[in-house]
Design an enzyme around this catalytic site. Structure first.
Site, PDB file in Angstrom:
ATOM      1  N   HIS A 134       0.830  -1.208   0.000  1.00 19.39           N
ATOM      2  CA  HIS A 134       0.000   0.000   0.000  1.00 19.39           C
ATOM      3  C   HIS A 134       0.861   1.253   0.000  1.00 19.39           C
ATOM      4  O   HIS A 134       0.607   2.204  -0.750  1.00 19.39           O
ATOM      5  CB  HIS A 134      -0.930  -0.001   1.217  1.00 19.39           C
ATOM      6  CG  HIS A 134      -1.692   1.278   1.362  1.00 19.39           C
ATOM      7  ND1 HIS A 134      -1.239   2.327   2.125  1.00 19.39           N
ATOM      8  CD2 HIS A 134      -2.846   1.682   0.796  1.00 19.39           C
ATOM      9  CE1 HIS A 134      -2.094   3.326   2.026  1.00 19.39           C
ATOM     10  NE2 HIS A 134      -3.082   2.964   1.242  1.00 19.39           N
ATOM     11  N   CYS A 136      33.557   4.596 -25.726  1.00 16.76           N
ATOM     12  CA  CYS A 136      32.752   4.758 -24.513  1.00 16.76           C
ATOM     13  C   CYS A 136      33.467   5.759 -23.595  1.00 16.76           C
ATOM     14  O   CYS A 136      34.599   5.542 -23.190  1.00 16.76           O
ATOM     15  CB  CYS A 136      32.535   3.427 -23.807  1.00 16.76           C
ATOM     16  SG  CYS A 136      34.008   2.403 -23.603  1.00 16.76           S
TER      17      CYS A 136
END
Length: 804
Positions: free
Chosen positions: A421, A752
C-alpha cells in the site's frame, strides 16, 4: 442454478462493462471468468451483490438523507471527519437486511457451497465500489475485504461491514480528493470461494515495472499465506521480474530478477481460536526459501501477459496459490493507474552531488530525491502530530494513512515491498519512498534532518543530513536522427529500467564488475575454493550470502546472469556489449575472500588485470564462472543480443589464448552468433589493429586508459591531472588511426566515455573520423545526440542542457 436476481449476479454473468452495476473489482472478475478461463486464467468462482441492492439497503433503513446530512455537517466543519465517518458507519451496521436481499445472498451462498461439494464454504468477502479501478483513480484498499468467512450469519455480518467500509475516514477523504460525490458512489460485494493460500502463498503482480513503467517486464511479489500481508505491506515479500517478450519460447527462462524477501509472518486461517484469520511467524525454512518455483513464476507472468492483452492496458493483479492443489489463481485484476499515465516524452533525472553517510537502506519507490526532517508516527490516529512537509517514517501504512501521506515530502517504512500500500499510494501521490527498510523507526529519530535518495535504482538510501542534488528534465520529443549510433554505458542493473524510453542504439559498455562488487560481493575464486578458505570471518559472510545455493559457484553464475539480464532486457534486440571483469588486483582483494587469491602489486593499473587474468591458473576457474554466466544469459534466458568484450588485451598472442580459454568454457566466437569485441585502450591495440581485427569483431575505445598509456600519465594521480587530456594530439592520432585501420579490416569501432558530451569538438572529431558508435552515460545521451547531429550536419546547433 438460481434465477437471475436484481440483487445478486454470478461472476459468469458479468463483464467489464458492468462497473455501474457491480463495481470495478467484481466486473473485472466476471470479465475474466467469461472471457479468459479458456485461455488458462483460473478465477475462483463466486457472485456479486448489485449496486441496486446497496441502494435498497440504505433506503430500507432510511439512511440516504441521514448520511447526506452527516457529510454536510463535516463539510461545514461542525464535526470532524472521524466523527462523521463513525456516525455513518454505525448507521449502516445498525441497519436490517431487506428480506429479499438477504434471501438472495443466502441462496447464492448455498449454491456456491454446493458447487464446491460442501456446506458453509469459506469465502472471501470483498468490497467493489462503482468508482474504483479507474485509469486515473485506483481507490487502492479504500474499502474492506474479509477472508475465511464461514456460515450464513458470518456472511451477512461481513457484507454489512463491507457496506459500512464505504465510509471509512480514508474512503471519504479519497473520494473528496478525487472529486467523486459521496451519494453517487455505490458498493457491490463480491463473495468468492477462498483459495487455500493460507497453506500456499499469495501476492501481487503488475504487467509493467512499477517504478520505471518499463512495459516489457512483469513484476511479481510473493509471501507465504494469505495475500493481505503483501497488499498491506506487513511483510517484505519475495520479488521477481520476468521479460515478457520471451515467454512464448518455452525453452527459455527469462526471469531477470529474483530477490528473496524476509517474509517474517504469514496470515493463516484462525481455526477454532475465534476470528477469521491471524498472523503467525514463518519458519526459518520459509524465510530462506522462495515462495514460487521458476515454473510458477513463468506461469504467472504468462497470465499477466494474457490479462494485459485482453484488457489492452497495463494491469495490477492479485494472485493466490492453493497449498492443497498447487493451482495458481487470479483473484483480482484492475488497471495500473500511475505509470500508464506517465509523460512518455520527459524523463526527470536526479543526481546526488554530495550526501552524508548512509543510515539505512530499503527498496526505492520512484527515482526522486527529497530532503527534510523526520516525523515518526506509530499510528494514523497521530495525524495531529505530523508536521507538514516532513518525511513520514512508520512501520507500515494502510489506507487510513493517506491523509498524512498527502502532507509528506517522502515516505519511509520498516516493512513492505514494491507492491505494498505504501508503495502504490506514494507513486500515485508522486512522492519518493523507501519501503522494507527493516528498522527505520528504530534508527531514525524525530526532527532528524535526512535525505531520501531513490536515484540509484532499486535500492533506496537514507542519508544523514540534507544532501546537495540536482534535477534535469530530459526531453525525448525533439531528438534528431543520427547516422552515428549513440549507445549507453550502464553499470547498475537496478537502475537500467529507468532509461528504457531513451531511443538508444544499444548498450556500448555494460560493466560486469559493478554487478560483482555491488550485488555479489564475493571473489569468484573464494566460491570455487570455499571449503579451504582460511579467512573464517569472510567464510561466514560468504556462507550467509550463498545459503540458498548448495553449489556456492551457482550463486555467482545465477546472480551475474540475472544482473546483466536487466541491462540486456532494456536494449533488446539492440546489442549489449558486456565487458568481462576488469578489476585491478587491489579491487579484487577487497571482495569477500579476495585477499587469499590476489598478489600485491605496486602499480595495479598496468598489472595483473583484464585479459592476462583469464587464462592464468591463478584466476581461470573464476573466469570460467563469468563465461558460464554469459552462456546462461544468452542461451537459457534468451538474450542473444549480448556481445562479449575483452579488456586490456596486450597482444594478438594473448588474444588467441583468451579466445581459446573462452571456447573451453562454452563461449566460442561465432557459435550461436556470439560476437567478441576487444577494448582499444593500449597503444599496441592501435599499432597492431589489423592483427587484432582478425581475431575480434570490433573495438571499443577506452579513452581513459588510452590517454593514460599514450601520455604516460597515471589517470588517478592528482598532481598530474592537468596533463591528462583526452583531446591531446597524440591521443587523437591514436583514435583516428585505430578507426581507420579497423575499418580497413572491416571491424566496427565505438568509443565509450564522457568526452563527446562534455566537448562538442571531440564529438565532431569522432564523427569526421567515421566512428561507428559512441557510448555515454544515460543522462548525457540527449546532449551527445544533439552534438553528433550538429557534427554530422554543419550549421546545426547543439542544444544546451538544462539543470536545476
Amino acid at each position: 442454478m438460481p434465477k437471475r436476481s436484481p440483487n445478486v449476479l454470478w461472476f459468469e454473468d458479468l463483464s467489464r462493462g458492468d462497473v455501474a452495476l457491480v463495481g470495478g473489482k467484481n466486473s473485472s472478475l466476471g470479465e475474466m471468468v467469461r472471457q479468459l478461463g479458456r485461455k488458462g486464467i483460473k478465477v475462483p468462482g463466486g457472485f456479486a451483490t448489485t449496486a441496486d441492492a446497496y441502494r435498497a439497503y440504505l433506503a430500507a433503513n432510511a439512511l440516504p438523507n441521514r448520511i447526506a446530512e452527516t457529510i454536510q455537517r463535516w463539510q461545514d466543519h461542525r464535526i470532524t471527519l472521524h466523527e462523521a465517518g463513525s456516525q455513518i458507519r454505525a448507521m449502516i451496521l445498525d441497519g436490517s437486511w431487506p428480506q429479499d436481499i438477504e434471501a438472495d445472498i443466502l441462496l447464492a451462498y448455498r449454491e456456491l457451497s454446493r458447487r464446491a461439494g460442501t456446506t458453509d464454504l469459506p469465502v472471501a468477502v470483498r468490497s467493489s465500489a462503482t468508482a474504483e479501478d479507474l485509469p486515473d483513480a485506483s481507490f487502492a484498499g479504500q474499502q474492506e475485504t474479509y477472508l475465511n468467512v464461514r456460515g450464513e450469519k458470518a456472511l451477512l455480518a461481513a457484507c454489512r461491514r463491507c457496506y459500512a467500509s464505504l465510509f471509512t475516514d480514508r474512503a471519504i477523504t479519497y473520494r473528496t480528493l478525487k472529486g467523486f460525490e459521496h451519494a453517487k458512489v455505490a458498493l457491490s460485494i463480491g463473495v468468492q470461494r477462498m483459495v487455500r493460500s493460507d497453506t500456499g502463498g499469495a501476492g501481487v503482480m503488475f504487467s509493467i515495472d512499477t517504478e520505471s513503467g518499463f512495459d516489457k517486464v512483469a513484476l511479481i511479489t510473493a509471501a507465504w499465506g494469505l495475500g493481505e500481508n503483501v497488499v498491506q505491506g506487513a511483510v517484505n515479500p519475495d520479488e521477481y521480474e520476468v521479460y515478457k517478450p520471451f515467454l512464448t519460447k518455452k525453452s527459455l527462462t527469462p526471469i531477470v530478477k529474483k530477490s528473496l524477501g524476509a517474509k517474517e509472518i504469514k496470515m493463516v486461517y484462525a481455526g477454532a481460536e475465534g476470528g477469521m484469520t491471524k498472523n503467525v511467524p514463518t519458519s526459518r525454512a520459509e524465510r530462506a526459501a522462495f515462495v514460487l518455483s521458476d515454473a510458477e513464476i513463468l506461469s504467472l507472468a504468462r497470465m499477466a501477459v494474457t490479462i494485459e492483452q485482453h484488457y489492452g492496458l497495463p494491469m495490477d493483479m492479485e494472485w493466490a496459490r492453493d497449498g492443497d492443489t498447487g493451482e495458481l489463481f487470479i483473484v483480482q485484476a484492475r488497471p495500473e493507474t500511475v505509470q500508464s499515465r506517465a509523460n512518455t516524452g520527459l524523463i526527470r533525472s536526479y543526481t546526488v552531488k554530495k550526501a552524508g553517510k548512509p543510515l539505512i537502506k530499503g527498496l526505492s519507490v520512484g527515482s526522486a530525491v527529497a530532503t527534510g526532517k523526520v516525523s515518526i508516527l506509530e499510528s494514523a490516529k497521530d495525524i495531529d502530530q505530523f508536521i507538514e512537509g516532513s518525511i513520514l517514517v512508520t512501520s507500515t501504512t494502510d489506507p487510513d494513512w493517506v491523509p498524512i501521506m498527502k502532507r509528506a515530502s517522502a515516505i519511509v517504512t520498516d516493512h513492505g515491498g514494491r507492491t505494498s500500500h505504501a508503495a502504490i499510494v506514494s507513486r500515485e501521490l508522486g512522492l519518493p519512498a523507501i519501503v522494507g527498510t527493516g528498522h527505520a523507526t528504530h534508527v531514525l529519530h524525530d526532527e532528524q534532518e535526512v535525505t531520501v535518495n531513490c536515484s540509484g535504482g532499486d535500492e533506496g538510501v537514507i542519508h544523514e543530513g540534507l544532501a546537495d542534488f540536482t534535477t534535469e528534465d530530459l526531453r525525448l520529443d525533439d531528438l534528431p536522427k543520427t547516422k552515428t549510433k549513440v549507445m549507453l554505458n550502464m553499470a547498475n542493473p537496478s537502475a537500467a529500467f529507468r532509461w528504457w524510453r531513451l531511443p538508444s542504439d544499444g548498450v556500448g559498455l555494460a560493466r560486469m564488475e559493478f554487478v560483482i562488487n555491488n550485488a555479489l560481493k564475493v571473489h569468484p575464486m573464494a566460491l570455487v575454493h570455499f571449503d579451504t578458505l582460511k579467512d573464517q570471518a569472510a567464510k561466514a559472510k560468504i556462507a550467509e550470502l550463498t545459503k540458498a545455493f548448495p553449489d556456492k559457484t551457482e550463486y555467482f553464475i545465477d546472480g551475474l546472469a540475472r544482473g546483466l539480464s536487466q541491462i540486456a532486457a532494456v536494449a533488446y534486440p539492440h546489442p549489449v556489449i558486456v565487458r568481462m571483469s576488469d578489476f585491478k588486483t587491489n579491487e579484487y582483494a577487497d571482495l569477500l575472500g579476495g585477499r587469499e587469491f590476489e598478489p600485491h602489486e605496486e602499480n595495479p593499473m598496468i598489472g595483473f588485470r583484464g585479459a592476462s587474468r583469464y587464462y592464468s591458473p591463478r584466476y581461470e576457474a573464476g573466469f570460467a564462472l563469468e563465461c558460464r554466466a554469459i552462456q546462461r544469459l544468452r542461451r537459457d534466458m534468451g538474450f542473444d543480443n549480448v556481445v562479449v568484450m575483452i579488456p586490456f588485451c596486450r597482444s594478438p598472442a594473448e588474444a588467441d589464448r583468451v579466445l581459446a580459454t573462452m571456447a573451453k568454457h562454452g563461449l566460442k566466437r561465432g557459435k550461436d552468433g556470439l560476437q567478441v569485441y576487444v577494448m582499444g585502450e593500449i597503444p599496441a591495440n592501435v599499432i597492431l589493429a589489423k592483427d587484432f581485427a582478425t581475431r575480434f569483431d570490433g573495438f571499443s575505445i577506452g579513452s581513459n586508459d588510452l590517454t593514460q598509456l599514450t601520455l604516460g600519465v597515471d589517470r588517478d594521480a592528482e598532481d598530474l591531472a592537468a596533463l591528462f587530456d583526452e583531446s591531446d594530439p597524440a591521443v587523437l592520432w591514436m583514435i583516428e588511426t585505430l578507426i581507420a585501420r579497423a575499418h580497413q579490416a572491416r571491424a566496427k569501432v565505438g568509443l565509450c566515455g564522457q568526452a563527446p558530451s562534455n566537448d562538442p569538438a571531440f564529438a565532431r572529431l569522432l564523427v569526421k573520423a567515421g566512428i561507428d558508435s559512441i557510448s555515454v552515460t544515460p543522462d548525457s545521451f540527449i546532449a551527445v545526440k544533439h552534438n553528433i547531429a550538429a557534427a554530422e550536419s554543419p550549421g546545426r546547433t547543439a542544444k544546451p542542457r538544462k539543470r536545476s
